[in-house]
Write a protein that holds these residues in place. Structure first.
Motif, PDB file in Angstrom:
ATOM      1  N   GLN A 195      12.115   9.512  10.403  1.00 53.38           N
ATOM      2  CA  GLN A 195      10.796   8.970  10.699  1.00 53.38           C
ATOM      3  C   GLN A 195      10.235   8.298   9.451  1.00 53.38           C
ATOM      4  N   VAL A 196       9.863   7.033   9.623  1.00 54.01           N
ATOM      5  CA  VAL A 196       9.304   6.274   8.517  1.00 54.01           C
ATOM      6  C   VAL A 196       7.863   6.699   8.284  1.00 54.01           C
ATOM      7  N   GLN A 197       7.541   6.970   7.038  1.00 56.32           N
ATOM      8  CA  GLN A 197       6.186   7.392   6.727  1.00 56.32           C
ATOM      9  C   GLN A 197       5.756   6.836   5.380  1.00 56.32           C
ATOM     10  N   LEU A 198       4.560   6.284   5.353  1.00 57.42           N
ATOM     11  CA  LEU A 198       3.925   5.863   4.108  1.00 57.42           C
ATOM     12  C   LEU A 198       2.658   6.685   3.948  1.00 57.42           C
ATOM     13  N   VAL A 199       2.465   7.220   2.763  1.00 52.91           N
ATOM     14  CA  VAL A 199       1.299   8.072   2.517  1.00 52.91           C
ATOM     15  C   VAL A 199       0.573   7.575   1.284  1.00 52.91           C
ATOM     16  N   GLU A 200      -0.689   7.187   1.472  1.00 49.93           N
ATOM     17  CA  GLU A 200      -1.518   6.745   0.353  1.00 49.93           C
ATOM     18  C   GLU A 200      -2.264   7.936  -0.251  1.00 49.93           C
ATOM     19  N   SER A 201      -2.535   7.819  -1.532  1.00 51.31           N
ATOM     20  CA  SER A 201      -3.350   8.809  -2.220  1.00 51.31           C
ATOM     21  C   SER A 201      -4.036   8.142  -3.394  1.00 51.31           C
ATOM     22  N   GLY A 202      -5.010   8.852  -3.959  1.00 52.46           N
ATOM     23  CA  GLY A 202      -5.678   8.350  -5.156  1.00 52.46           C
ATOM     24  C   GLY A 202      -7.053   7.772  -4.933  1.00 52.46           C
ATOM     25  N   GLY A 203      -7.480   7.688  -3.684  1.00 46.08           N
ATOM     26  CA  GLY A 203      -8.817   7.185  -3.419  1.00 46.08           C
ATOM     27  C   GLY A 203      -9.878   8.173  -3.842  1.00 46.08           C
ATOM     28  N   GLY A 204     -11.126   7.717  -3.787  1.00 44.07           N
ATOM     29  CA  GLY A 204     -12.226   8.590  -4.161  1.00 44.07           C
ATOM     30  C   GLY A 204     -13.486   7.812  -4.407  1.00 44.07           C
ATOM     31  N   LEU A 205     -14.445   8.497  -5.027  1.00 47.17           N
ATOM     32  CA  LEU A 205     -15.737   7.911  -5.360  1.00 47.17           C
ATOM     33  C   LEU A 205     -15.767   7.589  -6.851  1.00 47.17           C
ATOM     34  N   VAL A 206     -16.156   6.367  -7.173  1.00 46.36           N
ATOM     35  CA  VAL A 206     -16.202   5.944  -8.571  1.00 46.36           C
ATOM     36  C   VAL A 206     -17.418   5.047  -8.770  1.00 46.36           C
ATOM     37  N   GLN A 207     -17.960   5.052  -9.964  1.00 48.60           N
ATOM     38  CA  GLN A 207     -19.080   4.176 -10.266  1.00 48.60           C
ATOM     39  C   GLN A 207     -18.607   2.754 -10.532  1.00 48.60           C
ATOM     40  N   ALA A 208     -19.484   1.817 -10.323  1.00 50.25           N
ATOM     41  CA  ALA A 208     -19.166   0.423 -10.602  1.00 50.25           C
ATOM     42  C   ALA A 208     -18.688   0.282 -12.039  1.00 50.25           C
ATOM     43  N   GLY A 209     -17.640  -0.499 -12.209  1.00 54.48           N
ATOM     44  CA  GLY A 209     -17.032  -0.668 -13.514  1.00 54.48           C
ATOM     45  C   GLY A 209     -15.900   0.292 -13.792  1.00 54.48           C
ATOM     46  N   GLY A 210     -15.755   1.279 -12.932  1.00 51.95           N
ATOM     47  CA  GLY A 210     -14.720   2.284 -13.119  1.00 51.95           C
ATOM     48  C   GLY A 210     -13.363   1.848 -12.583  1.00 51.95           C
ATOM     49  N   SER A 211     -12.412   2.779 -12.638  1.00 48.94           N
ATOM     50  CA  SER A 211     -11.031   2.495 -12.245  1.00 48.94           C
ATOM     51  C   SER A 211     -10.491   3.589 -11.338  1.00 48.94           C
ATOM     52  N   LEU A 212      -9.559   3.197 -10.511  1.00 55.98           N
ATOM     53  CA  LEU A 212      -8.788   4.122  -9.695  1.00 55.98           C
ATOM     54  C   LEU A 212      -7.362   3.621  -9.617  1.00 55.98           C
ATOM     55  N   ARG A 213      -6.434   4.530  -9.414  1.00 58.62           N
ATOM     56  CA  ARG A 213      -5.036   4.172  -9.201  1.00 58.62           C
ATOM     57  C   ARG A 213      -4.590   4.756  -7.875  1.00 58.62           C
ATOM     58  N   LEU A 214      -4.259   3.874  -6.966  1.00 58.91           N
ATOM     59  CA  LEU A 214      -3.757   4.298  -5.670  1.00 58.91           C
ATOM     60  C   LEU A 214      -2.239   4.377  -5.699  1.00 58.91           C
ATOM     61  N   SER A 215      -1.706   5.333  -4.952  1.00 56.11           N
ATOM     62  CA  SER A 215      -0.263   5.469  -4.816  1.00 56.11           C
ATOM     63  C   SER A 215       0.117   5.382  -3.348  1.00 56.11           C
ATOM     64  N   CYS A 216       1.295   4.856  -3.104  1.00 57.53           N
ATOM     65  CA  CYS A 216       1.847   4.765  -1.755  1.00 57.53           C
ATOM     66  C   CYS A 216       3.268   5.319  -1.815  1.00 57.53           C
ATOM     67  N   ALA A 217       3.445   6.511  -1.291  1.00 58.90           N
ATOM     68  CA  ALA A 217       4.740   7.173  -1.323  1.00 58.90           C
ATOM     69  C   ALA A 217       5.425   7.023   0.028  1.00 58.90           C
ATOM     70  N   ALA A 218       6.701   6.677  -0.020  1.00 59.99           N
ATOM     71  CA  ALA A 218       7.445   6.425   1.206  1.00 59.99           C
ATOM     72  C   ALA A 218       8.460   7.528   1.470  1.00 59.99           C
ATOM     73  N   SER A 219       8.650   7.819   2.731  1.00 60.10           N
ATOM     74  CA  SER A 219       9.726   8.713   3.151  1.00 60.10           C
ATOM     75  C   SER A 219      10.335   8.141   4.423  1.00 60.10           C
ATOM     76  N   GLY A 220      11.608   8.420   4.610  1.00 59.69           N
ATOM     77  CA  GLY A 220      12.275   7.915   5.805  1.00 59.69           C
ATOM     78  C   GLY A 220      12.719   6.475   5.702  1.00 59.69           C
ATOM     79  N   LEU A 221      12.503   5.854   4.565  1.00 60.84           N
ATOM     80  CA  LEU A 221      12.984   4.498   4.353  1.00 60.84           C
ATOM     81  C   LEU A 221      13.204   4.280   2.871  1.00 60.84           C
ATOM     82  N   ARG A 222      14.085   3.347   2.587  1.00 55.35           N
ATOM     83  CA  ARG A 222      14.300   2.954   1.192  1.00 55.35           C
ATOM     84  C   ARG A 222      13.279   1.881   0.858  1.00 55.35           C
TER      85      ARG A 222
END
Length: 123
Positions: A1-28
């Motif tokens: 089963q192909v699955q993509l899972v995002e993480s890393g979101g959240g609440l941040v103030q203007a000017g700030g930074s976030l790093r999102l990740s997308c991890a895959a399973s079931g596919l190369r």
């Protein structure tokens, strides 16, 4: 089963930074073009950034150029979206998506989608 899972979101103030990740399973993931899309309340889903199979070509929506960086680690089967200088207009649910076809900004080309991660930027 192909699955993509995002993480890393959240609440941040203007000017700030976030790093999102997308991890895959079931596919190369290295055999897929990967894109990040976002959808704000009451708006259509829009393309944000994309990356080719080897990570040698990246492309962005104009409003995020110079602020967002997409990258990939095929050994880890993961794609990242580094988001700097965030502003309230970046508030949305962010989705990653994979396509076995060529680079594109069109969501219809992408066949595998994650469930999304919320990014909220306060002013």
């Amino acid at each position: 089963q192909v699955q993509l899972v995002e993480s890393g979101g959240g609440l941040v103030q203007a000017g700030g930074s976030l790093r999102l990740s997308c991890a895959a399973s079931g596919l190369r993931l290295r055999t897929y073009i990967v894109g990040w899309f976002r959808q704000a309340p009451g708006k259509e889903r829009e393309f944000v950034a994309g990356i080719n199979w080897w990570g040698t070509y990246t492309y962005y929506e104009d409003s995020v150029k110079g602020r967002f960086t997409i990258s990939r680690d095929n050994a880890e089967n993961t794609v990242y979206l580094q988001m700097n200088s965030l502003n309230p207009e970046d508030t949305a649910v962010y989705y990653c998506a994979g396509s076995p076809r060529g680079v594109s900004r069109e969501s219809t080309i992408f066949t595998s989608w994650g469930q999304g991660t919320q990014v909220t930027v306060s002013s």
